[in-house]
Design an enzyme around this catalytic site. Sequence first.
Site, PDB file in Angstrom:
ATOM      1  N   ASN A 104      38.970  52.680  44.829  1.00 47.54           N
ATOM      2  CA  ASN A 104      37.843  52.627  45.761  1.00 47.54           C
ATOM      3  C   ASN A 104      36.645  51.922  45.133  1.00 47.54           C
ATOM      4  O   ASN A 104      35.839  51.305  45.829  1.00 47.54           O
ATOM      5  CB  ASN A 104      37.441  54.044  46.190  1.00 47.54           C
ATOM      6  N   HIS A 157      37.333  52.185  33.604  1.00 47.50           N
ATOM      7  CA  HIS A 157      36.926  51.077  34.473  1.00 47.50           C
ATOM      8  C   HIS A 157      35.979  50.167  33.696  1.00 47.50           C
ATOM      9  O   HIS A 157      34.953  50.624  33.181  1.00 47.50           O
ATOM     10  CB  HIS A 157      36.209  51.587  35.725  1.00 47.50           C
TER      11      HIS A 157
END
EC number: 1.4.1.21
Length: 271
Positions: A192, A222
């Site tokens: 997302n 990330h």
Amino acid sequence: MLKIGIIGCGFIGGQICRAIDSGEIDAELYALCDSSESKAFGLAKSLNTCKPAYMKIEELISSVDLVVESASQNAVRFIVPQALKAGCSVMVLSVGALADKELRETLFGLAKKHNCKLYFPSGAVVGIDGINSAHAAGISSVTLTTRKPPSGLMGAPYVVEHGIELEKLEKETILFEGTASEAVKAFPANVNVAATISLAGIGFERTMVRVIADPSLSRNIHEINVEGEFGKFCTKVENLPSPENPKTSYLAALSAISTLKKILNPVQIGT
């Protein structure tokens, strides 16, 4: 006091409820909704001070000031247009749904027409503020590299369709490289953040994503690399997975809580 209705009573929805219940968020937890009524009732029962009602979607939307969507991309497609048409602002957590250009334009148009707000928390990454700022001058490239333990990628459509046996991986393996638009469809429960980055920056077709499975990891990592007229920057975050759902990073829930606090706070800090 702001009345909040939460649709989706999983890990993130539960964390938001507990933050309101403890007084960390100064709002009224008015209603809950989930495809599993027992999950919603169980969450409500676990709270100490808040006594949210269980409501069907239409009743919830008509009863609250702010809807928090923490369910799924399909929920965004079905619920968010209804809420905006009813004049209700929405915080969207399943941001990947907005890779659909038609849906994105519809939601933005409805928010403007009905004078509502759409809120998209930063989620499990850092650096959205920098992307927002850099966009004013011009961004030439954005790349997101996501590394997760194989258990956090189980069941992803891309993994299933390509017959990838994650449990047999012995070393870091690149599973996917492509645009953010492709990534959010391939890994709807895992990236997302790619959608949020795309909305803040240069769009779904120009934002590039790499997904890596690494059996040596215990955290979701990330890394964002951005270059443009401003210069360049790189951010990296190593998230602990949710104990309830390894596909979700704990920071994603904290980001949602922080966004709600910011909505309610008259003092705004940061971009």
